[in-house]
Motif scaffolding. Structure first.
Motif, PDB file in Angstrom:
ATOM      1  N   UNK A   1     -21.596 -32.875 -13.022  1.00  0.00           N
ATOM      2  CA  UNK A   1     -22.853 -32.141 -12.923  1.00  0.00           C
ATOM      3  C   UNK A   1     -23.446 -31.918 -14.323  1.00  0.00           C
ATOM      4  N   UNK A   2     -24.745 -32.221 -14.437  1.00  0.00           N
ATOM      5  CA  UNK A   2     -25.424 -32.076 -15.731  1.00  0.00           C
ATOM      6  C   UNK A   2     -25.782 -30.602 -15.948  1.00  0.00           C
ATOM      7  N   UNK A   3     -25.558 -30.095 -17.173  1.00  0.00           N
ATOM      8  CA  UNK A   3     -25.799 -28.661 -17.416  1.00  0.00           C
ATOM      9  C   UNK A   3     -27.255 -28.239 -17.249  1.00  0.00           C
ATOM     10  N   UNK A   4     -28.184 -29.191 -17.351  1.00  0.00           N
ATOM     11  CA  UNK A   4     -29.601 -28.810 -17.220  1.00  0.00           C
ATOM     12  C   UNK A   4     -30.192 -29.339 -15.918  1.00  0.00           C
ATOM     13  N   UNK A   5     -29.322 -29.562 -14.930  1.00  0.00           N
ATOM     14  CA  UNK A   5     -29.794 -30.101 -13.649  1.00  0.00           C
ATOM     15  C   UNK A   5     -30.670 -29.098 -12.897  1.00  0.00           C
TER      16      UNK A   5
ATOM     17  N   UNK B   1     -20.849 -29.884 -16.434  1.00  0.00           N
ATOM     18  CA  UNK B   1     -21.740 -28.726 -16.514  1.00  0.00           C
ATOM     19  C   UNK B   1     -21.842 -28.207 -17.961  1.00  0.00           C
TER      20      UNK B   1
ATOM     21  N   UNK C   1     -33.042 -37.411 -11.260  1.00  0.00           N
ATOM     22  CA  UNK C   1     -33.576 -36.419 -12.186  1.00  0.00           C
ATOM     23  C   UNK C   1     -34.537 -37.084 -13.152  1.00  0.00           C
TER      24      UNK C   1
ATOM     25  N   UNK D   1     -29.586 -40.009 -13.540  1.00  0.00           N
ATOM     26  CA  UNK D   1     -30.038 -39.041 -14.535  1.00  0.00           C
ATOM     27  C   UNK D   1     -30.969 -39.690 -15.543  1.00  0.00           C
TER      28      UNK D   1
ATOM     29  N   UNK E   1     -31.333 -24.456  -8.746  1.00  0.00           N
ATOM     30  CA  UNK E   1     -31.249 -24.676  -7.297  1.00  0.00           C
ATOM     31  C   UNK E   1     -30.248 -25.760  -6.913  1.00  0.00           C
ATOM     32  N   UNK E   2     -29.962 -26.669  -7.867  1.00  0.00           N
ATOM     33  CA  UNK E   2     -29.126 -27.822  -7.531  1.00  0.00           C
ATOM     34  C   UNK E   2     -27.689 -27.669  -8.014  1.00  0.00           C
ATOM     35  N   UNK E   3     -27.416 -26.533  -8.632  1.00  0.00           N
ATOM     36  CA  UNK E   3     -26.069 -26.322  -9.179  1.00  0.00           C
ATOM     37  C   UNK E   3     -25.495 -24.988  -8.693  1.00  0.00           C
TER      38      UNK E   3
ATOM     39  N   UNK F   1     -26.299 -31.817  -7.615  1.00  0.00           N
ATOM     40  CA  UNK F   1     -26.298 -32.696  -8.780  1.00  0.00           C
ATOM     41  C   UNK F   1     -24.946 -33.353  -8.960  1.00  0.00           C
TER      42      UNK F   1
END
Lengths: 484, 444
Positions: free
Chosen positions: A103-107, B270, B405, B70, A110-112, B64
């Motif tokens: 998971x991307x930290x700036x996703x 994350x 994204x 991405x 709402x999506x995390x 995500x």
């Protein structure tokens, strides 16, 4: 003699670039589906001189390197103050779940939601264990947590227009404590622990004044003794407007038994990579969450995770916050492991862990006190400190005993720390060692003690079964060779 | 509990050895009034099977996931991680060891970190690299602290285009000790304007390249500005892979380099744990905070490795240490070493070039779809684009429907850049995804 250490097949393995052959590569890179677009040569470099290996060589290289390492999975690792307990495999499996690992930290919030909820819940669990009103997970390691805590104390005094210049630190403290204090612009003032190895209210009273921002205590301290005057000491510090910082490196002794927030400690860091079973990784990454009382909550670093109804959000709008300490939210991957551990253990399991940690340390203390000198002969918490006084007659030092333990298949304890004991030999077995393993360890130390008298050269030359023998650290520091 | 060994017999006989009647009595040194009376308020313990179910549900509530496409980076990049790297780094001999205080049984970690240090010096063009830091932001803050201490000044000047979170970290680290961070503005090309370095008495100039807008900085200008003011030249980067293609900061004469190494084989996770890189010239060797591994010989004359120059560190120097750092991100440094050993000299170049190629293609497709660009400046794999009206809704729909994204809104960091997005393309994005994104935007 029944001990785990023996010699085995150990491979020689050169440095990476000695294995390199031009034209090899250990990844198959797909051809590009777009045209190449050369970048202005003003900005581009010649090739980087990285080694060139094919996959088998790369895999053998690191497999052989790994075989030269001793980890908890290899055997007992009673490194005092480091809490080398078993690192559960399920934690690793949970942290490597695809959505958590990728998971991307700036996703976007709402999506995390799942990741934010996990952080929120872990904060609440750590609150329940320590008694603190609020917890931040952002600090990346124990020392980073200390810095966070000291910054919070600094911000608190600043807010009250009452900035101070000093912080009290007992002589038993970890070296990170005074270094953290310096980073905040404070001067570290030493406090001697008393004859019994613990702080006395009188010693603190004598140095505490209204120019002192607070005190940093480790409880249980690094001698493995509970600072039983902590409440009185906290009262003295509080009466002069100071705050009490707790170094939580030794939390593994008191889960479910003492809540630091209840005994006068205002702010404390935890080491997820000690108490909460996440791996040390040969030097990190760790994680050093910080708990605070209600009065200090406004100063916590941003962002913080908030719950609004069923939604989790990240909030930065905190005017009194000390600011940010990590590019994103801290070491999330480590948080997942600690969360899995707490869920696996539950309240009773965590209390049992502390009970057995203390049981194991006292068992070692009693079993070894005829063999090694015990400067403080009293019930200990999760660790105990011996020294080499009895072996000095044979010109055998703590270092010799430690190195000889390697031949017997045990990782040595922490040596020459804490500084208040000459030749410290600081044992922390943790709760995950069985009685049989502890008995083997005791027998090994007893055997080494006999060798000290009978065949001292075996100790002076130890370790004898390892990949390398004692290393020339003096030359390494005098003529540093830090790259190949 | 399966991690706890003791049977009732074990406990009884151990208590007998100790001479205590019960486990509770082991805690007699703690005054009763300090003890907690209630059980901890935690959820019921889960078996491994139950934990699997629970964590599966956590995973399901994260949209995500790894199957996403991405087009965002901004300090955390979606690169391919070879399976061999993931497999090897999970070996528990590496993972479950402590900091290598006993070098005779830690040669794996030590040689691995020594090789890491070597490869980082090659990539950055510096003489010395440390065994790692937490992340780029904290490494950069530490680099600035070195300059402040050595120059005995109170201020530093930092490019307005370093990562916004790094500016916040720097302020957190510097302000309590009475230090101040000043900003150097950027010019119409989206590069730091070194003609506008504040006139104040500063200790260092710090610049990130590629900068937060993705633009490649003219580091020779930074060097000139530093020489003119006789201050430390500190360079940083958040996209380590760019070093496969771009000139190294060392080749421009940087004194200290701070970087983020997450791109080298580490999951985004994350945002952490990543990998802080910190490197310096020989002159800075003894000022660097954190662990250093050095090569030496054992008593038989065989090659070996040890932690060295410990007199800089907190466990020896206490309050006079160069930093308070103890645990760093060692396992991630080893991961990066495995990644670099895998891609090697030719692989890193190829992957870096592909990143650039795909970013150029993405920019072209976005241009055709109605995006405009505030800068015509060289970039690596990230760039800023101004979106056509209505894009925010399309972006939201693409995330929700396709897990794609499309850029990061940078108005939150730079209010003058409303409707501007920071796009990123790595080797993992496909031409088809970029074409589809352009079609979606065109359909607005």
């Amino acid at each position: 003699m029944n001990h785990p250490g023996t010699s085995g097949l150990i491979f020689r393995e050169p440095e990476l670039w000695e294995k390199s052959r031009a034209g090899r590569c250990a990844v198959s890179i797909p051809g590009s589906d777009v045209e190449t677009a050369p970048l202005n040569q003003e900005f581009t470099r010649d090739d980087v001189d990285l080694p060139e290996l094919y996959e088998v060589d790369m895999v053998r290289h690191y497999t052989r390197l790994s075989q030269w390492n001793f980890g908890i999975d290899s055997g007992m690792y009673p490194l005092g103050s480091c809490t080398m307990k078993y690192n559960p495999k399920t934690n690793e499996a949970q942290a490597s779940r695809d959505a958590l690992a990728s998971v991307h930290p700036l996703a976007g919030e709402p999506y995390t939601q799942g990741a934010l909820k996990l952080m929120y819940d872990l904060e609440r669990q750590l609150s329940a264990i320590t008694g603190y009103d609020a917890v931040t997970l952002q600090p990346a390691a124990g020392a980073h947590g200390e810095l966070t805590g000291m910054l919070i104390i600094h911000a608190y005094h600043e807010k009250n227009n009452d900035q101070r210049s000093k912080v009290l630190i007992p002589d038993t403290a970890h070296g990170t404590n005074p270094a953290s204090v310096t980073l905040c612009g404070y001067e570290a003032v030493n406090v001697d622990s008393g004859e019994e190895g613990i702080l006395t209210p009188e010693a603190v009273e004598a140095v505490m004044d209204e120019d002192t921002a607070g005190i940093m205590v480790t409880n249980p301290n690094t001698l493995g003794l509970f600072e039983r005057n902590i409440r009185e000491i906290a009262d003295i510090v509080h009466a002069k407007g100071g705050l009490v910082y707790g170094d939580g490196a030794n939390m593994n002794a008191i889960m479910g038994i003492v809540k630091p927030a209840d005994i006068g400690i205002d702010v404390m860091h935890l080491n997820l990579h000690k108490t909460f079973s996440t791996p040390h990784g040969g030097g990190g990454p760790g994680s050093g969450p910080v708990g605070v009382t209600k009065a200090l909550e406004p100063f916590l670093p941003v962002p913080i995770v908030e719950k609004n109804g069923e939604n989790y959000t990240l909030t930065c709008d905190r005017p009194d916050s000390i600011g940010r300490l990590h590019t994103f939210y801290g070491h999330f991957g480590i948080m997942v492991r600690a969360y899995s551990y707490i869920l696996s253990m539950g309240a009773e399991g965590l209390k049992n862990a502390s009970q057995y940690a203390v049981l194991n340390a006292n068992y070692l203390k009693e079993s070894l006190k005829e063999t090694l000198n015990l400067p403080f002969d009293k019930p200990c918490m999760h660790e105990c400190v011996f020294n080499d006084k009895k072996q000095q007659a044979y010109h055998i030092s703590t270092m010799d005993i430690a190195k000889r333990l390697l031949d017997y298949g045990f990782h040595p304890p922490t040596v020459y720390f804490p500084l208040v004991v000459d030749g410290s030999f600081m044992l922390e077995p943790t709760e995950t060692e069985s009685r049989e393993t502890l008995d083997q360890f005791v027998q090994a130390v007893q055997a080494i003690s006999r060798e000290a008298a009978e065949t001292p050269d075996l100790l002076h030359s130890a370790p004898n079964l390892t990949k390398v023998t004692r290393l020339d650290e003096v030359s390494a520091a005098r003529k540093p060779c830090l790259k190949g | 509990m399966r991690y706890l060994p003791h049977t009732k017999d074990d406990i009884d006989s151990m208590l007998e050895t100790i001479g205590k009647p019960s486990i509770d009595s082991l805690f007699d040194s703690i005054p009763d009034k300090l003890k907690t009376k209630e059980p901890l308020d935690l959820p019921q313990a889960l078996t491994e099977w139950e934990l699997d179910d629970h964590m599966h549900n956590v995973e399901q509530s994260i949209i995500a996931s790894g199957l996403c496409t991405y087009f965002i980076g901004a300090g955390s990049y979606d690169h391919y991680i070879p399976h061999a790297v993931k497999y090897l780094i999970s070996r528990s001999e590496f993972m479950t060891a402590y900091t290598p205080y006993q070098p005779e049984v830690s040669q794996g970690t030590l040689q691995g970190i020594y090789e890491f240090q070597t490869m980082i010096t090659q990539l950055t063009g510096m003489d010395v690299a440390t065994a790692s830091h937490y992340d780029c932001g904290t490494a950069l803050a530490e680099a600035l602290l070195i300059a402040l201490k050595k120059k005995k000044k109170k201020k530093v000047a930092v490019s307005a285009l370093i990562h916004p979170a790094h500016k916040q970290i720097i302020n957190t680290y510097l302000n309590p000790a009475g230090y101040e961070m000043l900003e150097i503005p950027f010019d119409e090309n989206g590069r730091t304007d070194f003609s506008k370095v504040p006139d104040d008495d500063i200790a260092a100039i710090a610049v990130q390249s590629p900068n937060f807008f993705g633009n490649i900085e003219k580091l020779e200008q930074a060097k000139n500005a530093c020489d003119e003011k006789k201050v430390f030249f500190i360079a940083s980067f958040t996209e380590a892979l760019s070093l496969g293609l771009l000139k190294s900061p060392g080749s421009y004469g940087a004194d200290l380099v701070a970087g983020e190494g997450q791109s080298f084989g580490l999951a985004k996770s994350f945002g952490g744990p990543g990998l802080g890189l910190l490197a310096g010239t020989n002159k800075q060797m003894r000022n660097l905070p954190g662990r250093l591994v050095g090569k030496t010989k054992d008593s038989n004359g065989d090659r070996g490795y040890v932690l060295t120059l410990a007199t800089r560190e907190q466990h020896i120097r206490r309050e006079k240490a160069s930093s308070n750092i103890c645990s760093n991100n060692g396992l991630n440094a080893l991961t990066a070493a495995m990644y670099l050993a895998s891609v090697g000299k030719t692989g890193i170049r190829k992957i870096a070039q592909q990143n650039h190629d795909k970013a150029v293609y993405l920019r072209k497709k976005l241009s055709e779809a109605g995006f405009t660009f505030p800068f015509e400046t060289e970039f690596f794999n990230e760039f800023i684009a101004k979106a056509p009206e209505g894009f925010a809704d399309t972006r939201k729909r693409l995330i929700e429907d396709r897990c794609l994204y499309a850029g990061l809104d940078i108005g939150q960091y730079f209010p003058d850049f409303k409707d501007h997005y920071l796009f990123c393309a790595t080797e993992k994005v496909k031409k088809e995804d970029m074409d589809n994104l352009a079609l979606e935007v065109k359909a607005l």
